[in-house]
Design a protein around this motif. Sequence first.
Motif, short mmCIF file in Angstrom:
data_model
loop_
_atom_site.label_atom_id
_atom_site.label_comp_id
_atom_site.label_asym_id
_atom_site.label_seq_id
_atom_site.Cartn_x
_atom_site.Cartn_y
_atom_site.Cartn_z
N ASP A 131 -35.61 -8.53 22.95
CA ASP A 131 -34.81 -10.00 22.74
C ASP A 131 -33.48 -9.51 22.31
OD1 ASP A 131 -33.79 -12.63 22.78
OD2 ASP A 131 -34.24 -12.78 20.68
N LYS A 137 -25.42 -11.02 23.89
CA LYS A 137 -24.95 -11.65 22.66
C LYS A 137 -24.81 -10.77 21.59
CE LYS A 137 -26.92 -16.38 23.69
NZ LYS A 137 -27.71 -17.31 22.68
N LYS A 217 -36.49 -12.72 30.22
CA LYS A 217 -35.26 -12.86 29.70
C LYS A 217 -34.21 -12.70 30.55
CE LYS A 217 -32.33 -12.59 25.85
NZ LYS A 217 -32.00 -12.25 24.52
N ARG A 231 -30.28 -21.06 29.75
CA ARG A 231 -30.61 -20.29 28.51
C ARG A 231 -30.93 -20.59 27.28
NH1 ARG A 231 -26.86 -14.55 27.49
NH2 ARG A 231 -28.08 -13.98 25.63
N LEU A 234 -34.11 -20.43 25.32
CA LEU A 234 -34.69 -19.31 24.43
C LEU A 234 -34.40 -19.76 23.04
CD1 LEU A 234 -32.55 -16.46 26.37
CD2 LEU A 234 -35.13 -16.59 26.28
N1 GLY Z 1 -31.71 -14.50 21.49
C1 GLY Z 1 -31.22 -15.72 22.52
C2 GLY Z 1 -30.47 -15.42 23.54
O1 GLY Z 1 -30.22 -14.36 24.11
O2 GLY Z 1 -29.71 -16.16 24.24
#
Ligand code: GLY
Length: 358
Positions: A131, A137, A217, A231, A234
């Motif tokens: 993750d 991010k 992901k 998104r 998540l």
């Molecule tokens: N960990 C949440 C995201 O990458 O959006």
Amino acid sequence: MKQFLLRDTLIYLNDTSFNSINKWMNSNNFDNVFIIVDKNTNIHCLPILLKHVPLLKSSFIITIDPGEASKSIEKVHAICSCLINKNITRHSLIINLGGGVVCDLGGFVASIIKRGVQFINIPTTLMSQIDAAIGGKVAVNLQHYKNQIGLFVNPQIIFIYIPFLLSLSNDELLSAQAEIFKYGLIYDKLLWEKCKLESDSKIMNFENMISDCIRIKIKIVESDYYDYQQRRILNFGHSISHAIESVFFSSKKQTISHGFALSVGLICETYISYENFQFSSKKLNMIVNAILSVFPKINLDKNLDEMILKYLKSDKKNQNGLYNFTLIKDVGVAVVNCSVSDIQIIHALDYYRKKCQT
Ligand code: GLY
């Protein structure tokens, strides 16, 4: 070895000979390389990296304390000062060798210093391999509020070496299980069934599990890189878990890992989902019992509820003064932008406490 692509970032999984990273280093001519590690990865992972990638032997090493407290603006200041003293330029490279804290902090530093230098993530915890290191991010915390100052910016390469996981404690591996449960609950019923089975048997095929999570992901992030809609799935479990982490973090006496807090967040937000979408109590119990069968029960005193609500109020997704949650309609089906009230949150925390007594 498996290979994935997320935007311009190549992700290498289990290249045990480190060929990909050696090749990439040889094809780039960096004037300086800086490696950010924490005290644990300095001991357990850095020697392995330097042995396999001899070009890195002359790199400058920056070591931080492990733990969430390092994700601070003060630490950003300290690292940037060190980089400038060591003559970083826009042709330098930063390598983040560590878990979520190192990747988040190192990525943030790399993206602001000199208006941005190239960086690569070498995540060393299961949690960061599935993750935190993936998806662009980067952020630091502010006043105990999580990830308040940050950017979207991609590393050049993500290099995942599964044997780094051997240095982790059982609790660190378990922590990642919460994110794996989350992927199943929001996106993939088959993954949910599989991870339920694997957590029962206590045997996990890391390579398959990590690639399943990376694949999910990538699909989600590519559909909404800047986190305005899809998104947000998540974030399931994370609104409440981030607030719980902030409460523990601000008390200074106790700490809680992201995964353990997420186990509580997943249960509470599954309960709110059950109330909102009225799925069967059998399904609610099946999900909650699966999570509680592997995670320890966290002691959440009723008098913490007010503080949890206080931290929830600064959740980045909130809009017009309302909490904005991601919920699930069913296993594998997430719904974003659900308004949730204080009272629903209190009920969910009460439900968690009650479940812990049974
Ligand atoms: N960990 C949440 C995201 O990458 O959006």
